[in-house]
Design a protein around this motif. Structure first.
Motif, mmCIF file in Angstrom:
data_model
loop_
_atom_site.group_PDB
_atom_site.id
_atom_site.type_symbol
_atom_site.label_atom_id
_atom_site.label_comp_id
_atom_site.label_asym_id
_atom_site.label_seq_id
_atom_site.Cartn_x
_atom_site.Cartn_y
_atom_site.Cartn_z
ATOM 1 N N ALA A 49 8.006 1.407 3.386
ATOM 2 C CA ALA A 49 8.159 0.463 4.496
ATOM 3 C C ALA A 49 7.759 1.110 5.819
ATOM 4 C CB ALA A 49 9.601 -0.032 4.571
ATOM 5 N N TYR A 50 8.106 2.382 5.974
ATOM 6 C CA TYR A 50 7.726 3.093 7.200
ATOM 7 C C TYR A 50 6.208 3.195 7.325
ATOM 8 C CZ TYR A 50 7.301 6.743 10.713
ATOM 9 O OH TYR A 50 6.944 7.454 11.835
ATOM 10 N N ALA A 51 5.548 3.551 6.226
ATOM 11 C CA ALA A 51 4.091 3.718 6.255
ATOM 12 C C ALA A 51 3.393 2.416 6.631
ATOM 13 C CB ALA A 51 3.593 4.206 4.894
ATOM 14 N N VAL A 52 3.880 1.294 6.077
ATOM 15 C CA VAL A 52 3.242 0.007 6.356
ATOM 16 C C VAL A 52 3.554 -0.462 7.767
ATOM 17 C CG1 VAL A 52 3.288 -2.458 5.793
ATOM 18 C CG2 VAL A 52 3.084 -0.761 3.961
ATOM 19 N N THR A 53 4.842 -0.525 8.106
ATOM 20 C CA THR A 53 5.225 -1.189 9.353
ATOM 21 C C THR A 53 4.960 -0.338 10.583
ATOM 22 O OG1 THR A 53 7.521 -0.402 9.159
ATOM 23 C CG2 THR A 53 7.002 -2.570 8.230
ATOM 24 N N ARG A 54 5.128 0.981 10.473
ATOM 25 C CA ARG A 54 4.996 1.820 11.657
ATOM 26 C C ARG A 54 3.695 2.602 11.679
ATOM 27 N NH1 ARG A 54 8.931 -1.384 13.354
ATOM 28 N NH2 ARG A 54 7.848 -0.813 15.257
ATOM 29 N N ARG A 55 2.984 2.688 10.525
ATOM 30 C CA ARG A 55 1.750 3.477 10.467
ATOM 31 C C ARG A 55 0.558 2.663 9.956
ATOM 32 N NH1 ARG A 55 3.826 5.869 13.601
ATOM 33 N NH2 ARG A 55 4.602 8.000 13.672
ATOM 34 N N HIS A 56 0.730 1.333 9.873
ATOM 35 C CA HIS A 56 -0.371 0.427 9.511
ATOM 36 C C HIS A 56 -0.969 0.698 8.131
ATOM 37 C CE1 HIS A 56 -1.297 -1.413 13.668
ATOM 38 N NE2 HIS A 56 -0.056 -0.964 13.631
ATOM 39 N N ALA A 57 -0.164 1.225 7.221
ATOM 40 C CA ALA A 57 -0.656 1.394 5.850
ATOM 41 C C ALA A 57 -0.708 0.029 5.165
ATOM 42 C CB ALA A 57 0.250 2.342 5.079
ATOM 43 N N THR A 58 -1.354 -0.024 3.999
ATOM 44 C CA THR A 58 -1.449 -1.257 3.227
ATOM 45 C C THR A 58 -0.905 -1.019 1.828
ATOM 46 O OG1 THR A 58 -3.403 -1.971 4.459
ATOM 47 C CG2 THR A 58 -3.025 -3.008 2.323
ATOM 48 N N ASP A 59 -0.026 -1.915 1.380
ATOM 49 C CA ASP A 59 0.477 -1.831 0.008
ATOM 50 C C ASP A 59 -0.678 -1.882 -0.974
ATOM 51 O OD1 ASP A 59 3.202 -1.765 0.552
ATOM 52 O OD2 ASP A 59 3.467 -3.932 0.360
ATOM 53 N N PRO A 60 -0.617 -1.135 -2.086
ATOM 54 C CA PRO A 60 -1.611 -1.343 -3.139
ATOM 55 C C PRO A 60 -1.430 -2.740 -3.729
ATOM 56 C CG PRO A 60 0.136 0.129 -3.882
ATOM 57 C CD PRO A 60 0.372 -0.117 -2.421
ATOM 58 N N PRO A 61 -2.517 -3.500 -3.909
ATOM 59 C CA PRO A 61 -2.383 -4.868 -4.421
ATOM 60 C C PRO A 61 -1.850 -4.883 -5.853
ATOM 61 C CG PRO A 61 -4.695 -4.213 -4.300
ATOM 62 C CD PRO A 61 -3.899 -3.143 -3.623
ATOM 63 N N PHE A 62 -1.094 -5.926 -6.177
ATOM 64 C CA PHE A 62 -0.538 -6.179 -7.514
ATOM 65 C C PHE A 62 0.474 -5.120 -7.958
ATOM 66 C CE2 PHE A 62 -4.905 -7.868 -7.465
ATOM 67 C CZ PHE A 62 -4.639 -9.206 -7.708
ATOM 68 N N LYS A 63 0.891 -4.224 -7.058
ATOM 69 C CA LYS A 63 1.717 -3.103 -7.479
ATOM 70 C C LYS A 63 3.175 -3.206 -7.023
ATOM 71 C CE LYS A 63 -1.047 -0.013 -9.570
ATOM 72 N NZ LYS A 63 -2.165 -0.932 -9.902
ATOM 73 N N VAL A 64 3.409 -3.802 -5.863
ATOM 74 C CA VAL A 64 4.768 -3.791 -5.325
ATOM 75 C C VAL A 64 5.546 -4.975 -5.898
ATOM 76 C CG1 VAL A 64 6.177 -3.757 -3.241
ATOM 77 C CG2 VAL A 64 3.904 -2.700 -3.229
ATOM 78 N N PRO A 65 6.645 -4.701 -6.609
ATOM 79 C CA PRO A 65 7.387 -5.791 -7.267
ATOM 80 C C PRO A 65 7.761 -6.894 -6.274
ATOM 81 C CG PRO A 65 8.247 -3.652 -7.943
ATOM 82 C CD PRO A 65 7.229 -3.387 -6.851
ATOM 83 N N GLY A 66 7.591 -8.138 -6.725
ATOM 84 C CA GLY A 66 7.967 -9.275 -5.898
ATOM 85 C C GLY A 66 6.792 -9.900 -5.169
ATOM 86 N N TYR A 67 5.612 -9.282 -5.230
ATOM 87 C CA TYR A 67 4.477 -9.844 -4.487
ATOM 88 C C TYR A 67 4.152 -11.264 -4.957
ATOM 89 C CZ TYR A 67 1.277 -9.185 -8.426
ATOM 90 O OH TYR A 67 0.667 -9.272 -9.649
ATOM 91 N N ASP A 68 4.411 -11.523 -6.271
ATOM 92 C CA ASP A 68 4.058 -12.830 -6.833
ATOM 93 C C ASP A 68 5.295 -13.685 -7.118
ATOM 94 O OD1 ASP A 68 5.050 -11.252 -8.814
ATOM 95 O OD2 ASP A 68 3.525 -11.747 -10.305
ATOM 96 N N SER A 69 6.443 -13.318 -6.521
ATOM 97 C CA SER A 69 7.680 -14.048 -6.788
ATOM 98 C C SER A 69 7.651 -15.451 -6.181
ATOM 99 C CB SER A 69 8.873 -13.280 -6.205
ATOM 100 O OG SER A 69 10.028 -14.083 -6.235
ATOM 101 N N HIS A 70 8.285 -16.389 -6.864
ATOM 102 C CA HIS A 70 8.429 -17.738 -6.311
ATOM 103 C C HIS A 70 9.898 -18.103 -6.127
ATOM 104 C CE1 HIS A 70 4.273 -18.898 -6.150
ATOM 105 N NE2 HIS A 70 4.103 -18.361 -7.334
ATOM 106 N N GLU A 71 10.755 -17.084 -6.162
ATOM 107 C CA GLU A 71 12.182 -17.324 -5.975
ATOM 108 C C GLU A 71 12.420 -17.903 -4.573
ATOM 109 O OE1 GLU A 71 16.372 -14.839 -6.463
ATOM 110 O OE2 GLU A 71 14.454 -13.827 -6.720
ATOM 111 N N ALA A 72 13.369 -18.843 -4.467
ATOM 112 C CA ALA A 72 13.656 -19.487 -3.191
ATOM 113 C C ALA A 72 14.426 -18.544 -2.273
ATOM 114 C CB ALA A 72 14.467 -20.759 -3.417
ATOM 115 N N GLY A 73 13.981 -18.458 -1.034
ATOM 116 C CA GLY A 73 14.685 -17.608 -0.082
ATOM 117 C C GLY A 73 13.866 -17.375 1.173
#
Ligand SMILES: [Zn+2]
Length: 167
Positions: A49-73
């Motif tokens: 989270a630090y790398a992405v939000t504070r250092r402009h990194a990008t998550d690897p696609p299809f790798k971070v759990p929940g990217y394709d979730s449709h759970e309500a929230g």
């Protein structure tokens, strides 16, 4: 995860943020102190989270759990808890990153031009803490035609069922 509102705001600067109930009901605008870059983000956030939000990194696609979730929230800023997106505007973009057609409230998502890597893109940020969230593209589905392409590591997903629990 929520920001520490008890800390004195060194810059005395506030930003209008639309607040939402646990079920996503708009509660109106509040003037909240902006969280500056001196905040102890490194100690508060996971390395990803630090790398992405504070250092402009990008998550690897299809790798971070929940990217394709449709759970309500609601999807909140991993840094400061600002309500950013709802599962109701999330769609399958096929990119491997969480994608939304619109923010929960226009006040709660900021954009600016990003010319890094030789590309002209629109960066999406948290207006309260300046967290890098992802990018905005004009190739989304109806009704907006927009695609907010957001890093999963920048988001704190709070399922409807959990936020609804009596406190
Ligand atoms: Zn934030």
């Amino acid at each position: 995860m929520t920001g520490d509102l008890s800390q004195p705001d060194r810059h005395q600067e506030t930003v209008p943020i639309a607040e939402f109930s646990p079920t996503g009901t708009p509660l109106g605008l509040r003037s909240l102190p902006r969280l500056d870059s001196d905040h102890e983000w490194k100690a508060r956030l996971s390395p990803e989270a630090y790398a992405v939000t504070r250092r402009h990194a990008t998550d690897p696609p299809f790798k971070v759990p929940g990217y394709d979730s449709h759970e309500a929230g609601l999807y909140r800023c991993i840094c400061c808890g600002t309500a950013l997106f709802s599962s109701m505007t999330k769609f399958d973009s096929g990119t491997g990153w969480p994608s939304f057609t619109a923010p929960l409230a226009p006040e709660n998502v900021a954009t600016r031009e990003d010319t890094s890597y030789g590309m002209r893109r629109t960066e999406v940020l948290c207006p309260r803490c300046d967290a890098h969230l992802g990018h905005l593209f004009p190739d989304g589905p109806a009704p907006t035609g927009l695609r907010y392409c957001i890093n999963r590591s920048a988001l704190d997903f709070v399922p409807l069922s959990e936020e609804n629990r009596p406190k």
